[in-house]
Design an enzyme around this catalytic site. Structure first.
Site, PDB file in Angstrom:
ATOM      1  N   GLY A 124       0.823  -1.206   0.000  1.00  0.00           N
ATOM      2  CA  GLY A 124       0.000   0.000   0.000  1.00  0.00           C
ATOM      3  C   GLY A 124       0.858   1.257   0.000  1.00  0.00           C
ATOM      4  O   GLY A 124       2.095   1.189   0.012  1.00  0.00           O
ATOM      5  N   THR A 180       1.274   3.539   2.321  1.00  0.00           N
ATOM      6  CA  THR A 180       2.031   3.822   3.548  1.00  0.00           C
ATOM      7  C   THR A 180       3.224   2.858   3.635  1.00  0.00           C
ATOM      8  O   THR A 180       4.355   3.282   3.915  1.00  0.00           O
ATOM      9  CB  THR A 180       1.129   3.692   4.793  1.00  0.00           C
ATOM     10  N   GLY A 239       0.449  -1.371   6.485  1.00  0.00           N
ATOM     11  CA  GLY A 239      -0.569  -0.338   6.650  1.00  0.00           C
ATOM     12  C   GLY A 239      -1.893  -0.922   7.091  1.00  0.00           C
ATOM     13  O   GLY A 239      -2.019  -2.120   7.352  1.00  0.00           O
ATOM     14  N   GLY A 276      -6.932  -4.574   3.542  1.00  0.00           N
ATOM     15  CA  GLY A 276      -7.322  -5.153   2.251  1.00  0.00           C
ATOM     16  C   GLY A 276      -7.739  -4.134   1.223  1.00  0.00           C
ATOM     17  O   GLY A 276      -8.127  -4.503   0.109  1.00  0.00           O
ATOM     18  N   GLY A 313      -5.911  -2.460  -0.511  1.00  0.00           N
ATOM     19  CA  GLY A 313      -5.032  -2.662  -1.672  1.00  0.00           C
ATOM     20  C   GLY A 313      -5.182  -4.061  -2.265  1.00  0.00           C
ATOM     21  O   GLY A 313      -4.487  -4.411  -3.221  1.00  0.00           O
ATOM     22  N   GLU A 325      -1.116 -10.654   3.367  1.00  0.00           N
ATOM     23  CA  GLU A 325      -0.787  -9.839   4.547  1.00  0.00           C
ATOM     24  C   GLU A 325      -1.118 -10.589   5.835  1.00  0.00           C
ATOM     25  O   GLU A 325      -0.378 -10.516   6.810  1.00  0.00           O
ATOM     26  CB  GLU A 325      -1.565  -8.518   4.499  1.00  0.00           C
TER      27      GLU A 325
END
Ligand code: 5RP
Length: 223
Positions: free
Chosen positions: A26, A28, A81, A94, A96, A102
């Site tokens: 993502g 961040t 993130g 989620g 992204g 993840e």
């Protein structure tokens, strides 16, 4: 003030020589990977795994050493993130589309550090539509079952086409509104066949590093 960047760069201070590190996904997590890349160039010695093809490419471009999952048993730290987080460090992730990878990486990490700007911190989860990864087979039935839990599921699109995850599945974005019990909801969602995983991350995050518009950073630890 780039709040995502300041939170990411602060979180990278947790990474020390010799650590095995999970790289999030993502905009961040992008800044965390950039900073890790800088530190690797300065001599930091780590091994990393990525939570998406995009983050893997980014890390490879910066020369961050990537290691196959088969060669490590656990990670020391993962920096990722979130789309929403509350004071108990319950998360929605989620946005992204990388929630499955993840979650696998988060589960096998000793410490999961969440990085976010202040807008992501909420009293109660649910304003952000919950991403749910679904198998394409009989997807209409799976969406119907999700709807019966009280949400409006919407298959995510990418231009004219349906969005497809790195794992070849679809994402249903489910607008639940305010979620009273994330723990109960995750049990209900997990009971539906055809669902691979969902973006509720409960009991996984250890620390959140939140960037504020005045340039300060707040550290929240799970109680
Ligand atoms: C990807 C994620 C991201 O961490 C989440 O969507 C936050 O993204 P960003 O940092 O771009 O706001 O869960 O699946």
């Amino acid at each position: 003030m780039n709040m995502k960047r300041i939170s990411a760069e602060r979180a990278v201070q947790y990474i020390k020589d010799g650590m095995k590190v999970g790289l999030g996904t993502g905009s961040t997590a992008y800044w965390a990977i950039q900073k890790i890349g800088e530190r690797v160039k300065e001599g930091l010695s780590i091994q990393a795994v990525a939570t998406s093809k995009a983050s893997e490419r980014h890390a490879a471009e910066l020369g961050i050493p990537l290691i196959p999952f088969s060669q490590i048993e656990h990670l020391d730290v993962t920096i990722d993130g979130a789309d929403e987080l509350d004071s108990h460090l319950q998360l929605i992730k989620g946005g992204g589309g990388a929630l499955l990878r993840e979650k696998i990486v988060a589960f096998h990490s000793h410490k999961l550090i969440i990085i976010a700007d202040e807008s992501k911190f909420v009293d109660k989860l649910g304003r952000f539509p919950l991403p749910v990864e679904v198998i394409p087979f009989a997807v209409e039935w799976t969406l119907h079952s999700l709807q019966q839990l009280g949400c409006r599921p919407q298959l995510r699109t990418d231009g004219e086409k349906l969005f497809v995850t790195d794992n070849g599945n679809y994402i249903a974005d489910c607008q639940f509104g305010s979620i009273d019990s994330p723990t109960d909801l995750q049990k209900q969602i997990s009971g539906i066949p055809g669902i691979v995983d969902h973006g509720l991350f409960i009991g996984l995050a250890d620390v959140a590093v939140i960037g504020h518009s005045d340039g300060s950073v707040a550290i929240v630890e799970r109680k």
